[in-house]
Design a protein around this motif. Structure first.
Motif, PDB file in Angstrom:
ATOM      1  N   UNK A 236      -5.758   1.700  -2.705  1.00 52.50           N
ATOM      2  CA  UNK A 236      -4.342   1.372  -2.524  1.00 52.50           C
ATOM      3  C   UNK A 236      -3.672   2.251  -1.463  1.00 52.50           C
ATOM      4  N   UNK A 237      -4.431   3.153  -0.864  1.00 53.04           N
ATOM      5  CA  UNK A 237      -3.899   4.081   0.125  1.00 53.04           C
ATOM      6  C   UNK A 237      -4.231   3.602   1.534  1.00 53.04           C
ATOM      7  N   UNK A 238      -3.243   3.604   2.403  1.00 49.42           N
ATOM      8  CA  UNK A 238      -3.450   3.293   3.816  1.00 49.42           C
ATOM      9  C   UNK A 238      -3.233   4.576   4.607  1.00 49.42           C
ATOM     10  N   UNK A 239      -4.271   5.022   5.289  1.00 52.16           N
ATOM     11  CA  UNK A 239      -4.234   6.285   6.012  1.00 52.16           C
ATOM     12  C   UNK A 239      -3.899   6.067   7.481  1.00 52.16           C
ATOM     13  N   UNK A 240      -2.936   6.848   7.965  1.00 53.65           N
ATOM     14  CA  UNK A 240      -2.541   6.825   9.374  1.00 53.65           C
ATOM     15  C   UNK A 240      -2.618   8.268   9.868  1.00 53.65           C
ATOM     16  N   UNK A 241      -3.495   8.539  10.816  1.00 53.01           N
ATOM     17  CA  UNK A 241      -3.684   9.894  11.335  1.00 53.01           C
ATOM     18  C   UNK A 241      -3.158   9.932  12.772  1.00 53.01           C
ATOM     19  N   UNK A 242      -2.258  10.865  13.035  1.00 51.05           N
ATOM     20  CA  UNK A 242      -1.620  10.962  14.348  1.00 51.05           C
ATOM     21  C   UNK A 242      -1.823  12.357  14.924  1.00 51.05           C
TER      22      UNK A 242
ATOM     23  N   UNK B 280       0.853  -1.192   0.000  1.00 49.65           N
ATOM     24  CA  UNK B 280       0.000   0.000   0.000  1.00 49.65           C
ATOM     25  C   UNK B 280       0.888   1.240   0.000  1.00 49.65           C
ATOM     26  N   UNK B 281       0.312   2.314  -0.494  1.00 48.10           N
ATOM     27  CA  UNK B 281       0.928   3.624  -0.339  1.00 48.10           C
ATOM     28  C   UNK B 281       0.428   4.148   0.997  1.00 48.10           C
ATOM     29  N   UNK B 282       1.320   4.388   1.923  1.00 42.86           N
ATOM     30  CA  UNK B 282       0.955   4.800   3.274  1.00 42.86           C
ATOM     31  C   UNK B 282       0.996   6.313   3.390  1.00 42.86           C
ATOM     32  N   UNK B 283      -0.128   6.894   3.788  1.00 40.83           N
ATOM     33  CA  UNK B 283      -0.237   8.328   3.984  1.00 40.83           C
ATOM     34  C   UNK B 283      -0.380   8.611   5.473  1.00 40.83           C
ATOM     35  N   UNK B 284       0.610   9.298   6.022  1.00 45.64           N
ATOM     36  CA  UNK B 284       0.578   9.664   7.438  1.00 45.64           C
ATOM     37  C   UNK B 284       0.236  11.148   7.521  1.00 45.64           C
TER      38      UNK B 284
ATOM     39  N   UNK C  21     -11.541  11.859   2.709  1.00 43.53           N
ATOM     40  CA  UNK C  21     -11.940  11.757   1.297  1.00 43.53           C
ATOM     41  C   UNK C  21     -10.956  10.887   0.515  1.00 43.53           C
ATOM     42  N   UNK C  22      -9.665  11.126   0.694  1.00 42.34           N
ATOM     43  CA  UNK C  22      -8.645  10.340  -0.003  1.00 42.34           C
ATOM     44  C   UNK C  22      -8.704   8.876   0.410  1.00 42.34           C
ATOM     45  N   UNK C  23      -8.926   8.633   1.677  1.00 39.67           N
ATOM     46  CA  UNK C  23      -9.031   7.264   2.188  1.00 39.67           C
ATOM     47  C   UNK C  23     -10.201   6.530   1.528  1.00 39.67           C
ATOM     48  N   UNK C  24     -11.288   7.241   1.292  1.00 43.34           N
ATOM     49  CA  UNK C  24     -12.460   6.640   0.656  1.00 43.34           C
ATOM     50  C   UNK C  24     -12.259   6.432  -0.846  1.00 43.34           C
ATOM     51  N   UNK C  25     -11.507   7.302  -1.487  1.00 46.48           N
ATOM     52  CA  UNK C  25     -11.321   7.272  -2.948  1.00 46.48           C
ATOM     53  C   UNK C  25     -10.298   6.252  -3.425  1.00 46.48           C
ATOM     54  N   UNK C  26      -9.241   6.030  -2.665  1.00 45.34           N
ATOM     55  CA  UNK C  26      -8.113   5.230  -3.145  1.00 45.34           C
ATOM     56  C   UNK C  26      -7.940   3.965  -2.316  1.00 45.34           C
TER      57      UNK C  26
END
Length: 126
Positions: A37-43, A6-10, A30-35
């Motif tokens: 292949x994206x793994x979202x990490x919110x800190x 996955x492409x990881x987005x922090x 929004x990006x998490x819902x659209x893609x």
């Protein structure tokens, strides 16, 4: 925390940051819902002496629940590790823990940079 293949987005943010709560969090969702292949990490990073409780972090969401998982760091250790410039700060990483892009901001210019960065790696991860 990083997902394989996955492409990881922090996203580093803080509840007192209006750009974070008003633009960055909605964009991240929004990006998490659209893609797929994206793994979202919110800190959520705490600064100075203020320590936000879980309830305070969730207070910016309607219904007091976040639609995305949010991790809280006691201070700002990871934020410092990634040499963040402020909040919100975005870090794109591959599953080999390599930083592909890292930048600060939530306004239109930062949103466009983030979109271009994700598009750059779409073929590799989708």
């Amino acid at each position: 925390m990083l997902q394989k293949n996955k492409l990881n987005l922090i996203l580093f943010y803080n509840t007192n940051c209006l750009g974070c709560t008003g633009r960055a969090i909605p964009l991240a969702y929004k990006l998490d819902q659209e893609y797929s292949f994206l793994s979202l990490i919110v800190i959520h990073s705490n600064f100075r002496k203020e320590l936000f409780t879980k309830d305070e972090v969730l207070s910016v969401f309607t219904g007091q629940e976040s639609p995305i998982p949010i991790y809280r760091e006691l201070r700002h250790e990871l934020y410092d590790t990634f040499n963040c410039e402020g909040t919100p700060h975005w870090v794109l990483m591959n599953d080999k823990e390599e930083i592909l892009h890292s930048f600060f901001g939530s306004q239109e210019g930062a949103q466009i940079k983030l979109q271009y960065a994700i598009d750059e790696f779409e073929a590799e991860f989708s």
